[in-house]
Scaffold this motif. Structure first.
Motif, PDB file in Angstrom:
ATOM      1  N   GLY A 175      80.625  42.060 161.876  1.00  0.00           N
ATOM      2  CA  GLY A 175      82.013  41.750 161.476  1.00  0.00           C
ATOM      3  C   GLY A 175      82.699  41.478 162.558  1.00  0.00           C
ATOM      4  N   PHE A 176      84.069  41.069 162.307  1.00  0.00           N
ATOM      5  CA  PHE A 176      84.958  40.532 163.654  1.00  0.00           C
ATOM      6  C   PHE A 176      86.380  40.932 162.782  1.00  0.00           C
TER       7      PHE A 176
ATOM      8  N   TYR B 287      80.517  41.986 156.917  1.00  0.00           N
ATOM      9  CA  TYR B 287      79.394  41.544 156.075  1.00  0.00           C
ATOM     10  C   TYR B 287      78.342  42.413 155.804  1.00  0.00           C
ATOM     11  N   MET B 288      77.680  42.504 154.817  1.00  0.00           N
ATOM     12  CA  MET B 288      76.433  43.261 154.364  1.00  0.00           C
ATOM     13  C   MET B 288      75.532  42.697 153.642  1.00  0.00           C
ATOM     14  N   GLN B 289      74.261  42.557 153.679  1.00  0.00           N
ATOM     15  CA  GLN B 289      73.345  42.112 152.700  1.00  0.00           C
ATOM     16  C   GLN B 289      73.109  43.165 151.777  1.00  0.00           C
TER      17      GLN B 289
ATOM     18  N   SER C 133      69.847  43.274 160.715  1.00  0.00           N
ATOM     19  CA  SER C 133      69.494  42.044 159.538  1.00  0.00           C
ATOM     20  C   SER C 133      70.310  41.185 159.425  1.00  0.00           C
ATOM     21  N   VAL C 134      71.768  41.329 159.788  1.00  0.00           N
ATOM     22  CA  VAL C 134      72.771  40.361 159.755  1.00  0.00           C
ATOM     23  C   VAL C 134      73.667  40.283 161.045  1.00  0.00           C
ATOM     24  N   ILE C 135      73.761  39.207 161.569  1.00  0.00           N
ATOM     25  CA  ILE C 135      74.433  38.912 162.921  1.00  0.00           C
ATOM     26  C   ILE C 135      75.269  37.878 162.764  1.00  0.00           C
ATOM     27  N   LEU C 136      76.379  37.781 163.472  1.00  0.00           N
ATOM     28  CA  LEU C 136      77.286  36.494 163.629  1.00  0.00           C
ATOM     29  C   LEU C 136      76.822  36.018 165.026  1.00  0.00           C
ATOM     30  N   ALA C 137      77.284  34.599 164.830  1.00  0.00           N
ATOM     31  CA  ALA C 137      76.826  33.928 166.290  1.00  0.00           C
ATOM     32  C   ALA C 137      77.834  32.744 166.245  1.00  0.00           C
ATOM     33  N   GLU C 138      77.816  32.092 167.640  1.00  0.00           N
ATOM     34  CA  GLU C 138      78.622  31.057 168.109  1.00  0.00           C
ATOM     35  C   GLU C 138      80.113  31.367 167.511  1.00  0.00           C
TER      36      GLU C 138
ATOM     37  N   ASN D 294      81.526  33.588 165.962  1.00  0.00           N
ATOM     38  CA  ASN D 294      81.730  33.922 164.604  1.00  0.00           C
ATOM     39  C   ASN D 294      81.926  33.037 163.660  1.00  0.00           C
ATOM     40  N   THR D 295      81.246  31.775 163.946  1.00  0.00           N
ATOM     41  CA  THR D 295      81.329  30.691 163.099  1.00  0.00           C
ATOM     42  C   THR D 295      79.724  30.437 162.388  1.00  0.00           C
ATOM     43  N   LEU D 296      79.160  31.137 162.575  1.00  0.00           N
ATOM     44  CA  LEU D 296      77.964  31.266 161.937  1.00  0.00           C
ATOM     45  C   LEU D 296      77.328  32.481 161.573  1.00  0.00           C
ATOM     46  N   LEU D 297      76.824  32.995 160.523  1.00  0.00           N
ATOM     47  CA  LEU D 297      76.128  34.256 160.192  1.00  0.00           C
ATOM     48  C   LEU D 297      74.713  34.113 159.771  1.00  0.00           C
ATOM     49  N   PHE D 298      73.758  34.842 160.260  1.00  0.00           N
ATOM     50  CA  PHE D 298      72.406  34.644 159.970  1.00  0.00           C
ATOM     51  C   PHE D 298      71.903  36.066 159.155  1.00  0.00           C
ATOM     52  N   ALA D 299      71.269  36.049 158.181  1.00  0.00           N
ATOM     53  CA  ALA D 299      70.727  37.086 157.456  1.00  0.00           C
ATOM     54  C   ALA D 299      69.216  37.006 157.020  1.00  0.00           C
TER      55      ALA D 299
END
Length: 426
Positions: free
Chosen positions: A425-426, A36-38, A91-96, A98-103
């Motif tokens: 990514g994952f 994922y990329m913004q 500026s783009v991260i995955l969490a929980e 890999n069920t949530l993505l924040f940007a």
């Protein structure tokens, strides 16, 4: 009336062929991973790429964030068009899991949350302001860190005075802005520019790298006057103790180990050891933080700077076994690899890739024409490495040879010009 047997057989064969073709196509298009990329365009969006088993990337969807990026404008330098707009990372991260993505949405100082489905598809959940007003043409929200213990999301701004704001993340992914605000300024340095925020693996400390001690200004000849942090005063690393509820205690200031600290990465399965890439020091060092937040630094190991200084060595990726470090050189358009053995760094392959040319319009601080590489990402199996080259408008995929440290290009994926930021990514 019965149809001829031969006609029935032909129909069945056609159905089987078509069904088989669809199955083959589905298998061929099923990715083994996701990136994922913004875009950081003025109408910001997330580009979701599927990653094939051979490391190739293919765009699967492009989802608006509902927020604004800075576009090609670079607020730190005031350049009308330049890569790496916010001079930051994460500026783009995955969490929980890999069920949530924040940007981040740097243009309007907001953050967007997305739900990530098991097949990697995104659905927008929420967008909330960081609480910091936009002053001038764009905001500067640029780096994120997530603390799962308290479901706290921290967002770092390049400009202060309130560099750090935060949210509480609900179980459904919605963002609730928190009132706390924190600065990385000191009593004498009231205009500092930060680059990245990182949490220690145990969630006990929040670390911030400082790139400049004051906003860059222009000299009479048009060159930039840069007050590089940690060059004269050894206070380029800011450390906030974190309470159980995610709130931050008073900051302390430490030596980052080199001039222009930019990017930190904790070693895998380590609670206290991290790497720091320094942009003006042209190298990487190993640092350790103890239970009281005190930092000790190993020696700075620089790359070859004969092409010109600074190399602007910034982004880092670490292999899963902590044996190799990949360092992106913004000023050269290259990546260098380091060997890490028993806590000791040494340059392995410099450069590790062939330089990617840009369009010839962008020059780094060292005066060299550069393609302005920024954020990078390494696959969990250490086989493939992805690198943004904003001025060349491509996201390049490489195969990593862990023995030699060499990166072999395997594919290029078009991305917007100059503006893109962040990889996860994952």
């Amino acid at each position: 009336m019965n149809r001829p047997v031969s006609s029935n057989l032909i129909s069945i064969a056609l159905v089987l062929c078509l069904f088989g073709a669809f199955r083959v196509d589905a298998r061929a298009s099923d990715p083994v991973g996701h990136v994922y990329m913004q875009t950081n365009e003025t109408k910001n969006r997330i580009m979701h790429f599927g990653r094939d088993a051979d490391g190739q990337l293919e765009l699967r969807e492009s989802i608006p964030t509902g927020g604004a990026g800075s576009g090609i404008f670079k607020p730190i330098s005031g350049q009308e068009s330049a890569p790496n707009a916010f001079e930051g990372a994460g500026s783009v991260i995955l969490a929980e899991s890999n069920t949530l993505l924040f940007a981040t949405n740097g243009g309007d100082n907001s953050v967007t949350s997305f739900r990530v489905s098991p097949d990697g598809e995104l659905s927008m959940i929420d967008r909330q302001s960081t609480g910091e007003p936009v002053i001038g043409r764009t905001g500067t929200a640029k780096s994120l860190a997530y603390r799962s213990q308290s479901r706290t999301l921290y967002v770092l701004h390049a400009f202060g005075p309130n560099h750090l704001r935060s949210y509480t993340v609900a179980k459904d992914g919605k963002l609730k802005p928190r009132p706390e605000r924190h600065s990385v300024n000191t009593a004498k340095k009231t205009d500092r520019v930060s680059s990245q925020v990182v949490l220690s693996p145990d969630g006990g400390f929040l670390l911030v790298d400082i790139l400049f001690d004051a906003h860059p200004t222009a000299n009479p000849d048009g060159s930039r006057n840069l007050a590089v942090a940690n060059a004269a005063d050894r206070d380029g690393l800011v450390i906030f103790p974190v309470r159980d509820d995610g709130t931050l205690d008073e900051a302390s200031f430490a030596d980052a180990g080199g001039a222009g600290p930019f990017y930190m990465a904790f070693l895998n399965r380590s609670r206290d050891t991290f790497l720091n890439g320094v942009a003006a020091g042209d190298g990487v060092l190993v640092s350790r933080i103890d239970g009281k937040g005190r930092v000790t630094n190993g020696p700075l190991i620089s790359i070859d700077t004969s092409p010109g200084r600074p190399s602007e060595l910034c982004w880092l990726q670490v292999t899963s076994d902590n044996s190799l470090v990949l360092a992106t050189n913004f000023g050269y358009g290259t990546v260098s690899t380091y060997r890490l053995v028993e806590g000791q760094l040494s340059v392995l392959k410099d450069p590790a890739n062939n330089a990617i040319p840009g369009d010839g319009t962008f020059r780094a601080v060292n005066g060299l024409v550069s393609s302005g590489p920024s954020d990078s990402w390494l696959t969990p199996d250490d086989q493939y490495f992805c690198q943004i080259f904003g001025n060349a408008s491509v996201l390049v995929s490489y195969h990593l040879d862990k023995t030699s440290g060499r990166l072999t290009e395997i594919g290029r994926t078009p991305i917007p010009y100059n503006s893109p930021q962040g990889l996860a990514g994952f």
